[in-house]
Enzyme design. Structure first.
Site, PDB file in Angstrom:
ATOM      1  N   ASP A 108     -20.421 -22.693  -6.228  1.00 16.82           N
ATOM      2  CA  ASP A 108     -19.127 -23.253  -6.615  1.00 16.82           C
ATOM      3  C   ASP A 108     -18.058 -22.201  -6.360  1.00 16.82           C
ATOM      4  O   ASP A 108     -18.177 -21.071  -6.848  1.00 16.82           O
ATOM      5  CB  ASP A 108     -19.114 -23.616  -8.101  1.00 16.82           C
ATOM      6  N   ASP A 115     -19.936 -38.566 -12.246  1.00 17.68           N
ATOM      7  CA  ASP A 115     -19.840 -37.578 -13.313  1.00 17.68           C
ATOM      8  C   ASP A 115     -19.653 -38.323 -14.625  1.00 17.68           C
ATOM      9  O   ASP A 115     -18.660 -39.029 -14.805  1.00 17.68           O
ATOM     10  CB  ASP A 115     -18.672 -36.633 -13.049  1.00 17.68           C
TER      11      ASP A 115
END
Length: 242
Positions: A12, A131
């Protein structure tokens, strides 16, 4: 259907650095240095996939487009690219990196017509990130509500979405174990492959996810557990190969 669980170590990127967040919340990051070095390390350790995320693009705080392209271009393994891909421009830039597939997130919730078009045009190169907190989807860096998980799944199934990346936000970056019930429920609601994300803390967690392969789970993204050295990638690959 996958015969064994694919593992996707995560890199990330925030402000040019490889970081990990807790619950995906801005401001909780721990930095782990160069994204390219991290990605190359996972490749050397035997990874077949890399999950590469532009967090700035996801949060709307700029982007790391050039760096993301550099990392993707340096890989000999498959790359799944995620973060801020929500229109023609960001999709074109993502696909231009040569990545294997891209994950659409927020875009899927805010512009459903565009997503349907992209799925029709690009097929297997497109995955949709779901999500979830409870059964509610969260968009744009997880700061907004985006509708019901199962209604959205039904729509995306009918549009021909090839695969889903399912993250339980409550688990992400916490090392508290994956939400196996959520994964089972999503697999029951679709015949498309599912990639699990969030909460992996141990080799037993990975074995538990691997046990869901017959239900339709194809892969697992692993982030903080690897960076926190809960286990090595080699150990993880061995654990799910059995």
């Amino acid at each position: 259907m996958a015969s064994k669980l694919e593992l996707l170590p995560a890199v990330d990127v925030r402000d040019g650095q490889a970081v990990r967040l807790v619950h995906g919340e801005s401001g909780t990051e721990t930095s782990y240095g160069s994204p390219l070095e991290a990605a190359l390390a996972w490749q050397r350790s035997g990874a077949e996939w890399l999950h590469l995320v532009d967090l700035d693009a996801a949060f709307g705080t700029g982007d790391n487009r050039a760096l993301i392209a550099e990392v993707a271009g340096a890989m000999d393994i498959k790359v799944e690219l995620s973060g801020g891909i929500r229109d023609d421009d960001t999709l074109a830039a993502a696909l231009a990196t040569g990545c294997t597939r891209v994950n659409l997130g927020t875009a899927a919730l805010e512009t459903p017509e565009w997503v349907a078009k992209v799925i029709a045009e690009h097929g297997d190169k497109i995955a949709v990130g779901l999500d979830v907190r409870g059964t509610t989807l969260r968009g744009r860096g997880w700061t907004r509500d985006g509708g019901d998980l199962y209604e959205t799944l039904e729509r995306l199934n009918s549009e021909g979405c090839a695969r889903y990346v399912v993250t339980d936000i409550a688990k992400d970056g916490t090392l508290q174990g994956p939400n196996l019930e959520l994964l089972r429920n999503v697999c029951a609601a679709t015949d498309r492959p599912v990639v699990a994300s969030g909460g992996v803390s141990s080799l037993d967690d990975l074995r538990a996810i691997a046990a869901l392969v017959p239900l339709g789970v194809e892969g697992s993204i692993v982030g903080k557990a690897l960076y926190a050295k809960a286990f090595t990638l080699e150990e993880a690959l061995e654990a799910v190969a059995k």
